[in-house]
Design a protein around this motif. Structure first.
Motif, short mmCIF file in Angstrom:
data_model
loop_
_atom_site.label_atom_id
_atom_site.label_comp_id
_atom_site.label_asym_id
_atom_site.label_seq_id
_atom_site.Cartn_x
_atom_site.Cartn_y
_atom_site.Cartn_z
N SER A 100 12.69 6.30 2.73
CA SER A 100 12.03 7.57 2.53
C SER A 100 12.10 7.86 0.43
N LEU A 101 12.98 6.60 0.50
CA LEU A 101 12.57 7.22 -1.32
C LEU A 101 11.52 7.30 -1.69
N GLN A 102 10.31 5.48 -1.02
CA GLN A 102 9.05 5.25 -1.95
C GLN A 102 8.87 7.10 -1.02
N ILE A 247 4.66 7.72 4.85
CA ILE A 247 5.29 8.00 6.03
C ILE A 247 5.04 7.63 7.51
N ILE A 248 3.68 6.88 7.30
CA ILE A 248 3.63 5.66 8.76
C ILE A 248 4.47 4.83 8.97
N ALA A 249 4.52 4.67 7.43
CA ALA A 249 5.64 3.23 7.58
C ALA A 249 6.98 3.60 7.71
N MET A 250 7.41 4.57 7.59
CA MET A 250 8.56 5.62 7.58
C MET A 250 8.75 5.32 9.58
N CYS A 251 7.58 5.70 9.64
CA CYS A 251 7.50 6.26 11.45
C CYS A 251 8.26 4.59 12.32
N PHE A 252 7.37 3.03 11.58
CA PHE A 252 7.33 1.96 12.31
C PHE A 252 7.77 1.12 11.73
#
Length: 439
Positions: A100-102, A247-252
């Motif tokens: 989430s930092l990114q 956001i997509i990366a955080m989800c997966f």
């Protein structure tokens, strides 16, 4: 010049966290950020006070000093936030939280791009002072007390029956018993050498696969290559795509894993860089090919933020063992700053001399990053920080799946000894803790 400040912040963060704790470093970085924006140091006005309103009246040297100070706080952030998150978040969604930092980095980029667009034609001091002043919004926030935070994180019934207070007492007692921080030399001893090298390499790839070309210099690139009309609009689109990608990366990330996410990210980064280089080298480009180059820029930003940008922060926070976690993250981020400086320094010369050929360079580096990920990075998703001790006790083979009995409450026969990771040792027996004992 601002990278000098970030380097100082990164390198100082690890020892500062070990000595004063995450919370005090949070306060310190906030104060430093405020000083850099509006305060005074050595009797010189800093950043936002460094110029009059009229054009040509700015005191450039003082503004640069302000930026250096602000970047010290940025260096502290990258180490303090990620190591803190990795230690308080359960393994099943550690990836989501740490990267989430990114998300906040690209969200900040979106705000900056919007402000730049708003003041694109502003030639008076109000433009740059407003953009600079926006930085003041965020350092004034403060963290809640540990118990208040736990009450928010834990079920309501736990907050009502006093379990949060009991948990805080247990954490403090545990830290007094087993917390141990190793010296700098321990970063290259035993299994730590392999872990430190992985962190350093991925922070290297974060900077040298083309991100500065697409982010920092995209406005200049558009202006130099016939896209001047949209030079401040396209970066806005890229920033929006960056937010979506993270956001997509955080989800997966906690389902797909670190390895597969990085492999896809580097593969597409290489592809879009090669598209930019290939189409840019055409003697008489058509409208379609010119539009395709812009699209490749934006798709690179999407691919980079989906993996190559965010996951190094996660790896730097979860791969090192607890005895050297802060120091490893400090070294990794400081190394990252060095390469950020070098790439930002040489890219203008590359743009001037090889033009679109810059895509061949960064695309090839992305392919190297893909190969390194495949052959050297073990999967860490879903594993507790303690279980990673077992993962890195084995020589990694990308064609063999690690089968650890640690997951079932037993210690693997080749687990590291207490000298490798004292924080995970049973203080009574002097032997590595089992999974059950640690829980």
């Amino acid at each position: 010049m601002a990278f000098i400040g970030k380097f100082i912040g990164c390198l100082a963060a690890g020892p500062a966290i070990e000595k004063y704790g995450h919370r005090m470093v949070f306060y310190a970085l906030s104060v430093i950020s405020i000083i850099g924006v509006i305060g005074e140091i050595t009797a010189l006005p800093i950043e936002i006070t460094a110029a009059d309103d009229g054009p040509g009246t700015g005191r450039l040297a003082q503004f640069i000093v302000g930026r250096i100070i602000v970047y010290i706080s940025i260096g502290l952030v990258e180490v303090d936030v990620t190591t803190y998150q990795s230690e308080i978040v359960p393994a099943p969604f550690r990836g989501l939280v740490v990267i989430s930092l990114q998300l906040f980095l690209v969200a900040g980029s979106l705000v900056a791009s919007g402000a730049n667009k708003a003041y694109e034609t502003e030639s008076e001091g109000v433009g740059w002072k407003t953009i600079t002043g926006i930085q003041l919004i965020f350092p004034v926030y403060r963290d809640e007390d540990a118990i208040v935070s736990l009450r928010r994180l834990r079920p309501k019934e736990d907050a009502l029956n006093g379990k949060c207070e009991a948990e805080i007492r247990e954490i403090r007692e545990c830290l007094r018993e087993v917390a141990y921080k190793s010296s700098w030399i321990d970063l290259i001893r035993g299994s730590n050498l392999r872990r430190t090298s992985i962190v350093i390499v991925f922070y290297f790839f974060q900077q040298v696969t083309g991100q500065a070309f697409v982010s920092t210099y995209q406005v200049k690139f558009y202006q130099q290559n016939g896209y001047a009309e949209y030079a401040y609009t396209y970066p806005l689109v890229c920033s929006v795509l960056g937010v979506v990608a993270v956001i997509i990366a955080m989800c997966f990330i906690d389902n797909l894993g670190r390895r597969y996410t990085l492999l896809m990210s580097y593969a597409f980064q290489a592809l879009w860089m090669y598209v930019i280089a290939g189409l840019g080298g055409v003697s008489h480009p058509t409208t379609t090919s010119r539009n395709a180059i812009v699209a490749a820029f934006m798709l690179y930003q999407l691919s980079y933020n989906a993996g190559g940008a965010s996951i190094p922060y996660l790896l730097g926070a979860e791969i090192p063992n607890g005895a050297v976690r802060e120091k490893t993250q400090s070294i990794g981020t400081a190394w990252n700053v060095i390469w950020a400086f070098l790439t930002n320094f040489i890219i203008p010369y590359m743009m001037e001399h090889i033009h679109f050929g810059i895509g061949w360079v960064f695309g090839s580096v992305s392919l190297v990053a893909l190969l390194y990920t495949f052959f050297f990075l073990p999967e860490t998703k879903g594993r507790t920080l303690e279980e990673l001790e077992v993962v890195f006790a084995h020589a990694y083979n990308p064609f063999r799946r690690i089968d650890s009995s640690y997951m079932n409450g037993e210690v693997d026969p080749v687990s590291p000894n207490c000298s490798d990771a004292p924080i995970y040792c049973n203080p009574d027996s002097g032997k590595p803790r089992t999974h059950v004992e640690h829980e």
